[in-house]
Motif scaffolding. Structure first.
Motif, PDB file in Angstrom:
ATOM      1  N   LEU A  11       0.767  -1.388   0.017  1.00 47.68           N
ATOM      2  CA  LEU A  11      -0.066   0.390   0.169  1.00 47.68           C
ATOM      3  C   LEU A  11       0.883   1.153  -0.133  1.00 47.68           C
ATOM      4  O   LEU A  11       0.834   2.520  -0.418  1.00 47.68           O
ATOM      5  N   SER A  15       0.639   4.413  -2.640  1.00 42.59           N
ATOM      6  CA  SER A  15       0.471   5.241  -2.375  1.00 42.59           C
ATOM      7  C   SER A  15       2.069   6.310  -3.165  1.00 42.59           C
ATOM      8  O   SER A  15       1.812   7.622  -3.447  1.00 42.59           O
ATOM      9  N   VAL A  18       1.444   6.367  -6.434  1.00 39.69           N
ATOM     10  CA  VAL A  18      -0.028   7.993  -7.063  1.00 39.69           C
ATOM     11  C   VAL A  18       0.757   9.375  -6.790  1.00 39.69           C
ATOM     12  O   VAL A  18       0.452  10.553  -7.705  1.00 39.69           O
ATOM     13  N   ILE A  19       1.003   9.627  -5.413  1.00 46.37           N
ATOM     14  CA  ILE A  19       2.153  10.801  -5.038  1.00 46.37           C
ATOM     15  C   ILE A  19       2.939  10.877  -4.673  1.00 46.37           C
ATOM     16  O   ILE A  19       3.948  10.230  -3.895  1.00 46.37           O
TER      17      ILE A  19
END
Length: 82
Positions: A11, A15, A18-19
């Motif tokens: 996770l 993430s 994505v960021i």
């Protein structure tokens, strides 16, 4: 290692994709997440192999034991052949 650790690392890695984190911090976080995922996979494989070896060892020990065992009835004190 807990079963939730690789999930949390995955996770964190997703993430991070994505960021994106800037520079060295992103490399450290990404590298740590990737290392945790790889290490947990290796430990899972080693655990499975150790379980198979332990089961094979127990089967080998049970075959080498004497076939005649004695079962004791509860409270009677009398043994019978099984």
């Amino acid at each position: 290692m807990s079963k939730w650790v690789p999930g949390v690392a995955l996770l964190g890695l997703v993430s991070l994709m994505v960021i994106p984190a800037p520079g060295v911090l992103g490399l450290i976080i990404g590298g740590t997440c990737t290392a945790v995922i790889i290490i947990s996979g290796i430990l899972l494989i080693l655990d499975l192999a150790a379980n198979r070896v332990a089961l094979a060892w127990e089967r080998m020990k049970s075959r080498s034991r004497n076939k005649t065992r004695r079962a004791v009835h509860a409270g009677s004190g009398i043994a019978r052949k099984v």
